[in-house]
Design a protein around this motif. Structure first.
Motif, PDB file in Angstrom:
ATOM      1  N   PRO A 129       0.798  -1.204  -0.569  1.00 22.98           N
ATOM      2  CA  PRO A 129       0.109   0.007   0.050  1.00 22.98           C
ATOM      3  C   PRO A 129       0.956   1.424  -0.464  1.00 22.98           C
ATOM      4  O   PRO A 129      -0.193   2.138  -0.456  1.00 22.98           O
ATOM      5  CB  PRO A 129      -0.923  -0.352   0.922  1.00 22.98           C
ATOM      6  CG  PRO A 129      -0.569  -1.877   1.461  1.00 22.98           C
ATOM      7  CD  PRO A 129       0.268  -2.280   1.066  1.00 22.98           C
ATOM      8  N   ARG A 143      -7.854  -3.257   6.686  1.00 24.46           N
ATOM      9  CA  ARG A 143      -7.158  -2.855   6.063  1.00 24.46           C
ATOM     10  C   ARG A 143      -6.542  -1.680   6.413  1.00 24.46           C
ATOM     11  O   ARG A 143      -6.405  -0.370   6.576  1.00 24.46           O
ATOM     12  CB  ARG A 143      -8.518  -2.023   4.373  1.00 24.46           C
ATOM     13  CG  ARG A 143      -9.013  -3.234   4.079  1.00 24.46           C
ATOM     14  CD  ARG A 143      -7.802  -4.477   3.368  1.00 24.46           C
ATOM     15  NE  ARG A 143      -8.899  -5.381   2.811  1.00 24.46           N
ATOM     16  CZ  ARG A 143      -9.016  -6.487   3.355  1.00 24.46           C
ATOM     17  NH1 ARG A 143      -8.207  -6.407   4.617  1.00 24.46           N
ATOM     18  NH2 ARG A 143      -9.634  -7.173   2.563  1.00 24.46           N
ATOM     19  N   PRO A 144      -4.938  -0.972   4.970  1.00 26.29           N
ATOM     20  CA  PRO A 144      -4.987  -1.417   4.290  1.00 26.29           C
ATOM     21  C   PRO A 144      -3.853  -2.445   4.331  1.00 26.29           C
ATOM     22  O   PRO A 144      -2.981  -2.605   3.425  1.00 26.29           O
ATOM     23  CB  PRO A 144      -4.485   0.345   3.163  1.00 26.29           C
ATOM     24  CG  PRO A 144      -4.276   0.861   4.443  1.00 26.29           C
ATOM     25  CD  PRO A 144      -4.716   0.267   5.157  1.00 26.29           C
TER      26      PRO A 144
END
Length: 227
Positions: A81, A208-209
């Motif tokens: 990410p 997330r992420p």
């Protein structure tokens, strides 16, 4: 600024930028008496170029904090990410790595402690003691492996590793021990410990992420593919 934006600055994006009007940039002006700017960059008469700004720049992560090329903006589909981060380890590989580690620790432990186990009554001091010993051995094994190389034997087999979320470094010292402790030691608390363990290991399925479990969040680590 959000936490993710702050992380992006540490993952290799320039922390400072130069706007129009600065020396050598479009719209800028030459210093009086220094003559016209030379092609290919600014002209500094008799003086070395100024050092790059400290803090937040790319000098520390020129090849990406995990050792892979990581120019700014190359996170996402082909990487993690954040820019420079390798792809996150898949949940399947993380699970298989755990199973391998369990087998490595608990098969020898079962063979050694088998004479102490009372199969007729599991609520005995001997049975509780063997369970305690198994949890402590696994805790020490994982902590030592993570602090020394960021991988247990199971993670080595599955080609994944644990790194610090901020820069990808091995979780040496406190972070490695914290991660191992939050994973293993709550199991010593009857009933509630097992419930916490279950929530912990499932947490990465919806986080997330970064797909962090609670022990990752406590230690500020992330699990990525190993190169």
């Amino acid at each position: 600024m959000s936490d993710e934006q702050s992380q992006r600055g540490r993952w290799g994006q320039p922390g400072t930028s130069q706007g129009p009007g600065q020396l050598g940039q479009p719209g800028g002006q030459s210093r009086p008496g220094s003559g016209p700017a030379q092609p290919g960059g600014p002209h500094y008469e008799g003086k070395p170029p100024p050092p790059p700004p400290s803090g937040g720049g790319t000098e520390d992560f020129g090849t990406g904090p995990y050792g892979a090329p990581g120019p700014a903006g190359q996170g996402g589909a082909e990487g993690g990410p954040l820019p420079g981060m390798p792809p996150l380890a898949s949940l399947g590989r993380r699970l298989v790595a755990r199973i391998i580690d369990w087998l490595i620790i608990y098969i020898p432990m079962a063979l050694i402690t088998l004479p102490l186990v009372d199969t007729d009554d599991y609520n005995t001091v001997g049975n509780w003691g063997t369970s305690l010993l198994g949890v402590l051995v696994y805790f020490v094994y994982e902590a030592l492996m993570l602090t020394s190389r960021g991988q247990t034997l199971g993670k080595m087999a599955m080609k994944i590793r644990v790194g610090m979320l901020a820069d990808g470094a091995i979780p040496a010292g406190g972070p490695g021990w914290i991660r191992a402790a939050v994973y293993s030691l709550p199991q010593l608390v009857y009933c509630l410990g097992q419930l916490f363990w279950l929530v912990n290991v499932l947490f990465c399925t919806w986080d997330r992420p970064f797909r962090q479990c609670l022990h990752d969040k406590a230690a500020k680590t992330v699990v990525v593919e190993a190169h």
